[in-house]
Every structure is written in structure tokens, then in C-alpha cells.
Design an enzyme around this catalytic site. Structure first.
Site, short mmCIF file in Angstrom:
data_model
loop_
_atom_site.label_atom_id
_atom_site.label_comp_id
_atom_site.label_asym_id
_atom_site.label_seq_id
_atom_site.Cartn_x
_atom_site.Cartn_y
_atom_site.Cartn_z
N LYS A 116 0.84 -1.20 0.00
CA LYS A 116 0.00 0.00 0.00
C LYS A 116 0.88 1.25 0.00
O LYS A 116 2.10 1.15 0.18
CB LYS A 116 -0.90 -0.03 1.23
N TYR A 134 16.44 30.38 3.53
CA TYR A 134 15.31 31.11 4.11
C TYR A 134 15.58 31.45 5.57
O TYR A 134 16.08 30.62 6.33
CB TYR A 134 14.05 30.25 4.04
C1 LIG Z 1 -0.07 -1.73 6.77
C2 LIG Z 1 -0.60 -3.01 7.22
C3 LIG Z 1 0.24 -4.12 7.36
C4 LIG Z 1 1.74 -4.02 7.26
O1 LIG Z 1 2.23 -3.51 8.49
P1 LIG Z 1 3.79 -3.22 8.76
O2 LIG Z 1 3.80 -2.70 10.15
O3 LIG Z 1 4.21 -2.20 7.77
O4 LIG Z 1 4.51 -4.49 8.59
C5 LIG Z 1 -0.34 -5.33 7.66
N1 LIG Z 1 -1.67 -5.43 7.83
C6 LIG Z 1 -2.51 -4.39 7.74
C7 LIG Z 1 -3.96 -4.58 7.96
C8 LIG Z 1 -2.01 -3.14 7.45
O5 LIG Z 1 -2.83 -2.09 7.38
#
Ligand SMILES: *Cc1c(COP(=O)(O)O)cnc(C)c1O
Length: 345
Positions: free
Chosen positions: A39, A249
Site C-alpha cells: 500500500k 530562508y
Molecule cells: C499496513 C498493514 C500491514 C503491514 O504492516 P507493517 O507494520 O508495515 O509491517 C499489515 N496489515 C494491515 C492490515 C495493514 O494495514
């Protein structure tokens, strides 16, 4: 259109390290298989690219949050092995999921009904065991709409897997009860940190994200996870500062001696946030302290330690995630997911 000239900013992605991290997490998952969370554009590294590399390493099950993220993976992986964590919020989502052939993660009784009304098919089910984010309450598992689902993966998500918290065992107990209550083909609880909690947490499928990309959420994973992302930025101008001249800046740095400075093509729009301003970039191992504030597209470094470095030369941006995160007070997740698109030009 004319070909793009070479960029002044780049992200070296060590696909060998990415594959090695997946294999290490798969091995640590014991009898369970490791999937991969891709994701947020593959945690900022490019979803299609990392998904292809992870698939080549052996990963089969993938997770994204949004429907748009699912669409981007078409052609890179087997769509039937992709889960969309946000689930069908609207009827259009369910129709889109069916058209794409991916599995929605059903997070509520209304989502279960919506998926069934759209024609249904294989789906996953998220039960909330204590994070109070997405997912059905355990009591909702008895709903007839849930019983009518064709559930591949029954999953839950740990709130505090990166800590030694009593909540971990409590969520494990609640998840076991959910597994006993709802028929499903496979069960999944652990994210990256959850994998390090041990075999009890692994079930059939683990869902690492962060650690695939070089993040180290628990000490047990230190030494087993390799750095994957190595950003580099070019010096785009060299200038001489006289004593009394200030940089950037708000003129927060003033030279107290003649100084050779390099203007570097890297800014907060690339994810190099201002909280990193106390750090340094590196040229062939030499640390070049930052001068003044980070701008949107530029930072300025002191070139004293690299007298031979000049315009067009590449500098290394420190991106050892645990170290960089603790140095600037951000999470390792934030450092990855704020990497800007220009790094991948
Ligand atoms: C993002 C997510 C993961 C992965 O988690 P990490 O801490 O990045 O390993 C796994 N399961 C769900 C439901 C998530 O939202």
C-alpha cells in the site's frame, strides 16, 4: 516529445535486499507464508516495481489499502491474490473489485451485505481485536451476512506489536476465538513486528510491510533486515561564502569563515523534511553538514570535507531507517511514505 535529460535526484532500490528481506520474513514466519503489504505506493518506493520484485522472490499474497492502488498493480501480480484493505465503502467499489478480480477485505456488516449484493465471490474478513480501526466487532461475526461470505483470509491487525505490550496476547486470544467462530480458508494476524513476536502469531499468512523495505520495528529483526532504499541527490551549484554571509530562508546559518558550499537538488518536497536539517549528506563517505533550512527543492551543504566534489556529483542521502527516524523524531513509516515522486523520475 524529446527524451528527458538525466535527473538530478534518484532513488536506488536494492531489489536484492528487498528479496532477501522478504525471504528472511518468510523464514521467520515459520510454517506460515509471508505476503507483502504494498500500500501507499509500495511504502513510497513504487508499488508495481516492488510488487514485481517481491513476486519474483516468492511472495504470492499482496495487500493495498485503496481501490486505486489495486488498479495500479494490474499486470504486475495475480489479481486474485490481492486484498484491498479498505473494503467496499460504496457499491461502485464492490463492482470495481469484481471487475478487477481482487478480494475486498470486508470490515463491517454493511460491507458484507454490499459485497453479497454485488454478486459476492471470494473475500477476506477483518475482525477488530482491539485496535479499533477497521474491522468487525467479534459480536458481528454471528451476522447472517457474514455467514454467507466466501472467506479466504480471516485477519486481524495488532495495535502494539512493536512493543512488549499485554495487548498483544489479548489480541491473540480474541483472534483465536474469531477463528473458531468463522469458517475461513486461511488466518492472518502478524505485520512486520508481529512476525517477531513468535510462532503463535504467524497462523497461515503474515503481512509484513515496513521490514520488507528496510524498517526495523523490533530489536529481534535487527541484523536480519537490509537497507533497500538509497536516495541520492546531485550538487547543482557550488558557491563560495564569505564570512558574514548567510544561507537560505530566514538566514539561519551564517558563515564565520570562507566556505565552499554546494547547493543540492533535494528538498522537503522529496520527503527530506526540515526535521532532518541537523544531519548531513555524504560524498564518498565524507559527511557534509547541512547549512540553513531545507527548502522545497534544495538544501545547501558545507563542502569543506569534500574539496574535490563539484557540480553534477552525486551525494548520498542517509536513509538507514531506524537511525534516520530516531534522529528526526519521525516514524520509519513516515520517512518511507513521504519520499517524493521526483526521486523516481
Ligand atoms: C499496513 C498493514 C500491514 C503491514 O504492516 P507493517 O507494520 O508495515 O509491517 C499489515 N496489515 C494491515 C492490515 C495493514 O494495514
Amino acid at each position: 516529445m524529446a527524451d528527458l535529460p538525466p535527473p538530478s535526484l534518484r532513488l536506488n532500490l536494492d531489489e536484492g535486499a528487498l528479496a532477501a528481506n522478504w525471504r528472511a520474513l518468510d523464514a521467520l514466519s515459520g510454517t506460515a507464508r509471508a505476503g507483502a503489504a504494498v500500500k501507499a505506493d509500495g511504502y513510497g518506493l513504487g508499488a508495481a516495481r516492488v510488487a514485481r520484485a517481491l513476486k519474483a522472490a516468492g511472495a504470492q499474497d499482496f495487500f493495498v489499502a485503496h481501490w486505486s492502488e489495486a488498479a495500479e498493480l494490474e499486470g504486475a501480480i495475480d489479481m486474485r491474490r490481492l486484498s484491498v484493505l479498505h473494503g467496499p465503502l460504496r457499491a461502485e467499489d464492490a463492482a470495481f473489485g469484481r471487475a478487477l478480480g481482487v478480494r475486498p477485505v470486508i470490515n463491517s456488516v454493511p460491507q458484507a451485505r454490499r459485497w453479497l449484493e454485488s454478486g459476492g465471490g471470494p473475500c477476506d474478513l477483518m475482525v477488530d481485536t482491539g485496535i479499533n480501526r477497521l474491522g468487525l466487532a467479534p459480536a458481528d461475526l454471528r451476522d447472517p451476512a457474514v455467514a454467507a461470505l466466501e472467506i479466504d483470509v480471516l485477519m486481524s491487525h495488532l495495535a502494539s506489536a512493536d512493543e512488549d505490550s499485554a495487548l498483544n496476547a489479548l489480541q491473540l486470544d480474541r483472534f483465536r476465538a474469531a477463528c473458531a467462530a468463522v469458517p475461513a480458508r486461511r488466518h492472518s494476524l502478524a505485520n512486520s513486528a508481529g512476525i517477531a513476536l513468535g510462532a503463535d502469531y504467524a497462523f497461515d499468512l503474515t503481512r509484513p510491510g515496513l521490514a520488507l523495505y528496510g524498517g526495523v520495528p523490533r530489536p529481534e529483526l535487527a541484523g536480519r533486515i537490509r537497507q533497500v532504499a538509497r536516495p541520492q541527490a546531485a550538487i547543482v551549484q557550488v558557491r563560495m561564502l564569505s564570512p558574514g554571509e548567510s544561507v537560505g530562508y530566514n538566514a539561519t546559518f551564517t558563515a564565520d569563515r570562507p566556505l565552499r558550499a554546494g547547493v543540492v537538488s533535494l528538498g522537503y518536497a522529496d520527503g527530506f523534511l526540515r526535521c532532518r536539517g541537523q544531519g548531513a549528506l555524504h560524498h564518498q563517505g565524507a559527511a557534509l553538514p547541512l547549512l540553513g533550512k531545507v527548502s522545497m527543492d534544495m538544501v545547501v551543504v558545507d563542502l569543506s570535507a569534500a574539496p574535490q566534489a563539484g557540480e553534477g556529483d552525486w551525494l548520498d542521502v542517509p536513509f538507514d531507517l531506524p537511525g534516520a527516524a530516531s534522529a528526526c523524531g519521525l516514524s520509519q513509516y513516515e520517512l518511507l511514505t513521504t519520499l517524493g515522486r521526483r526521486l523516481r523520475a
